[in-house]
Design a protein around this motif. Sequence first.
Motif, PDB file in Angstrom:
ATOM      1  N   LEU A  78     -19.414 -31.210 -20.172  1.00 46.11           N
ATOM      2  CA  LEU A  78     -21.052 -31.079 -20.114  1.00 46.11           C
ATOM      3  C   LEU A  78     -21.626 -32.519 -20.832  1.00 46.11           C
ATOM      4  N   ASP A  79     -21.223 -32.809 -22.124  1.00 51.18           N
ATOM      5  CA  ASP A  79     -21.690 -34.061 -22.760  1.00 51.18           C
ATOM      6  C   ASP A  79     -21.075 -35.215 -22.151  1.00 51.18           C
ATOM      7  N   GLU A  80     -19.975 -35.357 -21.537  1.00 52.01           N
ATOM      8  CA  GLU A  80     -19.663 -36.454 -21.014  1.00 52.01           C
ATOM      9  C   GLU A  80     -20.389 -36.840 -19.455  1.00 52.01           C
ATOM     10  N   LEU A  81     -20.971 -35.900 -18.949  1.00 52.11           N
ATOM     11  CA  LEU A  81     -21.524 -36.095 -17.507  1.00 52.11           C
ATOM     12  C   LEU A  81     -22.270 -37.372 -17.331  1.00 52.11           C
ATOM     13  N   PRO A  82     -23.372 -37.099 -18.345  1.00 46.82           N
ATOM     14  CA  PRO A  82     -24.563 -38.280 -18.052  1.00 46.82           C
ATOM     15  C   PRO A  82     -24.067 -39.618 -18.584  1.00 46.82           C
ATOM     16  N   LYS A  83     -23.016 -39.742 -19.364  1.00 49.54           N
ATOM     17  CA  LYS A  83     -22.481 -41.064 -19.503  1.00 49.54           C
ATOM     18  C   LYS A  83     -21.431 -41.646 -18.679  1.00 49.54           C
ATOM     19  N   GLN A  84     -21.000 -40.961 -17.723  1.00 54.84           N
ATOM     20  CA  GLN A  84     -20.113 -41.397 -16.737  1.00 54.84           C
ATOM     21  C   GLN A  84     -20.688 -41.772 -15.350  1.00 54.84           C
ATOM     22  N   GLN A  85     -21.695 -42.440 -15.006  1.00 48.90           N
ATOM     23  CA  GLN A  85     -22.185 -42.584 -13.951  1.00 48.90           C
ATOM     24  C   GLN A  85     -21.636 -43.550 -13.080  1.00 48.90           C
ATOM     25  N   TYR A  86     -21.528 -43.048 -11.729  1.00 56.99           N
ATOM     26  CA  TYR A  86     -20.809 -44.064 -10.742  1.00 56.99           C
ATOM     27  C   TYR A  86     -21.976 -44.568 -10.176  1.00 56.99           C
ATOM     28  N   ASP A  87     -21.911 -45.621  -9.354  1.00 56.76           N
ATOM     29  CA  ASP A  87     -22.933 -46.547  -8.788  1.00 56.76           C
ATOM     30  C   ASP A  87     -23.439 -45.722  -7.565  1.00 56.76           C
ATOM     31  N   LEU A  88     -22.428 -45.365  -6.768  1.00 61.37           N
ATOM     32  CA  LEU A  88     -22.632 -44.766  -5.611  1.00 61.37           C
ATOM     33  C   LEU A  88     -21.519 -43.523  -5.403  1.00 61.37           C
ATOM     34  N   TYR A  89     -22.086 -42.453  -5.077  1.00 62.58           N
ATOM     35  CA  TYR A  89     -21.242 -41.370  -4.659  1.00 62.58           C
ATOM     36  C   TYR A  89     -20.995 -41.112  -2.981  1.00 62.58           C
ATOM     37  N   LEU A  90     -19.998 -40.894  -2.568  1.00 62.50           N
ATOM     38  CA  LEU A  90     -20.061 -40.783  -0.940  1.00 62.50           C
ATOM     39  C   LEU A  90     -19.482 -39.117  -1.158  1.00 62.50           C
ATOM     40  N   LEU A  91     -20.614 -38.136  -0.625  1.00 69.41           N
ATOM     41  CA  LEU A  91     -20.355 -36.653  -0.644  1.00 69.41           C
ATOM     42  C   LEU A  91     -19.792 -36.527   0.813  1.00 69.41           C
ATOM     43  N   LEU A  92     -18.545 -35.947   1.067  1.00 66.39           N
ATOM     44  CA  LEU A  92     -17.752 -35.765   2.195  1.00 66.39           C
ATOM     45  C   LEU A  92     -18.381 -34.473   2.901  1.00 66.39           C
ATOM     46  N   ASN A  93     -18.789 -34.764   3.911  1.00 68.67           N
ATOM     47  CA  ASN A  93     -19.276 -33.352   4.494  1.00 68.67           C
ATOM     48  C   ASN A  93     -18.040 -32.391   5.051  1.00 68.67           C
ATOM     49  N   ILE A  94     -18.470 -31.230   5.105  1.00 65.45           N
ATOM     50  CA  ILE A  94     -17.312 -30.067   5.541  1.00 65.45           C
ATOM     51  C   ILE A  94     -17.380 -30.072   7.105  1.00 65.45           C
ATOM     52  N   ASP A  95     -17.648 -31.039   7.976  1.00 63.48           N
ATOM     53  CA  ASP A  95     -17.821 -30.807   9.313  1.00 63.48           C
ATOM     54  C   ASP A  95     -16.277 -31.276   9.700  1.00 63.48           C
ATOM     55  N   MET A  96     -15.355 -31.339   9.110  1.00 63.60           N
ATOM     56  CA  MET A  96     -13.912 -31.572   9.618  1.00 63.60           C
ATOM     57  C   MET A  96     -13.079 -30.252   9.457  1.00 63.60           C
ATOM     58  N   PRO A  97     -12.260 -29.848  10.307  1.00 64.00           N
ATOM     59  CA  PRO A  97     -11.528 -28.627  10.060  1.00 64.00           C
ATOM     60  C   PRO A  97     -10.825 -28.618   8.731  1.00 64.00           C
TER      61      PRO A  97
END
Length: 176
Positions: free
Chosen positions: A101-120
């Motif tokens: 939890l402490d590290e989460l705000p420190k480790q940002q990524y420039d872009l996240y690709l959130l893959l959808n659940i639309d595949m089997p």
Amino acid sequence: MNSNIIKIAIVGPESTGKSTMAKWLAKHYHTIWVPEFARGYCENLTADCTWQDEINMFHGQLALEKELAPQANKLLICDTTFITVKIWSEALFGSAPQEVLDELPKQQYDLYLLLNIDMPWQDDPLRNFPTRRAHFMQVWHQELQTLNANYVVVSGMGEERYQNAVKAIDAFTASV
């Protein structure tokens, strides 16, 4: 890590093609990808995952990313991030390790690709929740919104999915 490197995180629920997408994007952009540390770790477990295992996977993911980042060519493609440790810890144990939890705000990524659940769903011994994909998709949205992360949902099947990811990355890199 080189501050000129753009960090792209491929994230999402189980069985959405994250590893395949990360490998494909790394090849497409002639760069390196950071595998999901937890996969190899869990393949070697001889008992159920413990709290300490989650902490070990957190540290392992960070170390692997740090080790591979110098080899990146403009983009560093990450097959998931340690946010997965937070999500799984909360699902399995009801809370996440404080160091995560402490590290989460420190480790940002420039872009996240959130893959959808639309595949089997693809069965795999390390996958646990075929009926809870929609729930975990919502959890990912909430986590990324809480971090005020820059993210795009990537949908589609096969080549269309890859091209949608490329369009998202190209649009992002053109804007920075």
